[in-house]
Design an enzyme around this catalytic site. Structure first.
Site, short mmCIF file in Angstrom:
data_model
loop_
_atom_site.label_atom_id
_atom_site.label_comp_id
_atom_site.label_asym_id
_atom_site.label_seq_id
_atom_site.Cartn_x
_atom_site.Cartn_y
_atom_site.Cartn_z
CG ASP A 147 6.19 7.59 10.87
OD1 ASP A 147 6.03 7.83 9.78
OD2 ASP A 147 5.10 6.99 11.68
CG ASN A 204 3.20 4.74 5.09
OD1 ASN A 204 2.39 4.75 5.55
ND2 ASN A 204 4.39 4.66 5.65
CG ASN A 219 6.84 6.61 7.18
OD1 ASN A 219 5.86 7.30 7.20
ND2 ASN A 219 6.75 5.39 7.85
NE ARG A 258 -0.81 0.29 4.89
CZ ARG A 258 -0.17 1.54 5.42
NH1 ARG A 258 0.27 2.71 4.97
NH2 ARG A 258 0.23 1.52 6.77
#
Ligand SMILES: O=C(O)[C@H](O)[C@@H](O)[C@H](O)[C@H](O)CO
Length: 313
Positions: free
Chosen positions: A212, A110, A160, A108
């Site tokens: 992140d 991100n 990220n 998927r």
């Protein structure tokens, strides 16, 4: 001293927070809930709308259109129509599908960010098991401009945070599983990256958790949010030094942006992602406002659908 205050609801995975100057709003998503949020600091009002039934990785405004967004749904990059007020969202156009190979069918989208040239950079990740462990090496990094999609990197763990330094011609990019920040030479005009280097690893700097989200300030220094360690790391990429660490009231710190008219407030999202099988207590999942930072940030950019201003979206 930095003052930290929560804003709004507790989301499951709040992320990809973005300051939009045109509407003086923050946009962010609850990724697994496939919901777009808008927060207007001036009126303190939050509005939201459910987008679909696939994970909504990001939703950023399209330049010149206050009701169009480029968004990531599952493996599809789409244009959404939302007026920012009602709960009705129309999924207008699919721009492209990424990771279409059968081996990557469970991937998927991100991390994502629009660069100063209005180009979307967006990465993918492999599937996660029930403990949140991600199949490594299945992700890629793409750029999307004027509706066409180019792959730049493959063999990524969890794609990220991204940040762009136009003056120094650098792009910074987080692979959460690396875990650290890569630096690239960045040709913004042509949308090309080269000369990949390991800029900052959590191990080398003895930092707990996993990187992140990412943003950049006017001095060219980076702000990295860390999952599992309740921290934001302010990092000087030229000297390769940690400048300071901000401690947050909840461990899963997912994304960060500078916002408001002066770009001097940090807005940070968090998540209720489990750690060792346990969901963190309140205020996990809240969005936070950090004042008294005394540094100005780089602005957020909107996606340019076409070169001219009359964008036929
Ligand atoms: O990108 C983000 O901001 C979110 O934290 C998630 O998408 C995580 O990266 C992913 O779920 C891995 O745990």
């Amino acid at each position: 001293m930095i003052i930290i205050n929560p804003i709004g609801d507790n989301l499951q995975v709040g992320t990809r927070i973005h300051w939009d100057e045109a509407t003086r709003s923050l946009y962010y998503v609850d990724l697994p809930q496939s919901t777009i949020y808008r927060y207007k600091p001036a009126s303190n009002l939050i509005t939201k709308a459910k987008v679909g039934d696939q994970p909504l990785a990001f939703a950023f405004p399209v330049k010149g259109k206050t009701d169009r967004f480029i968004a990531g749904l599952g493996r599809n990059i789409v244009i959404l129509k939302w007026d920012g007020e009602t709960d009705s969202v129309c999924h207008c156009t699919t721009v492209c599908e990424v990771d279409a190979h059968p081996d990557k069918a469970k991937n998927r989208l991100n991390g994502a960010k629009v660069d100063p040239f209005g180009r979307l950079w967006v990465g993918t990740m492999g599937p996660q098991d029930e403990n949140g462990l991600t199949v490594p090496g299945l992700g890629s990094l793409y750029s999307v401009t004027k509706g066409s999609c180019t792959r730049h990197l493959s063999n990524i763990g969890i794609s990220n945070g991204l940040a762009f330094d136009v003056d120094n011609k650098k792009m910074y990019y987080i692979d959460t599983l690396f875990p650290g920040v890569y630096q690239f030479d960045y040709d913004g005009e042509h949308g090309e990256i080269s000369n990949q280097k390991e800029l900052f690893t959590f191990k080398k700097h003895d930092i707990q958790g996993l990187p992140d989200g990412l943003t950049i300030d006017r001095e060219g220094n980076l702000w990295v949010t860390a999952l599992q360690s309740a921290s934001i790391i302010h990092f000087d990429p030229k000297k390769g030094e940690v400048l300071k660490t901000i401690h947050m009231p909840t461990p899963q710190v997912t994304s960060i942006t500078f916002g408001n008219d002066k770009l001097n407030i940090l807005y940070v999202t968090t998540a209720k992602l489990p750690i060792d099988g346990k969901i963190p207590d309140e205020p996990a999942g809240c969005t936070f406002k950090l004042e008294n930072v005394h540094i100005k940030g780089a602005p957020g950019y909107s996606y340019k659908y076409k070169d001219d201003d009359d964008q036929a979206v």
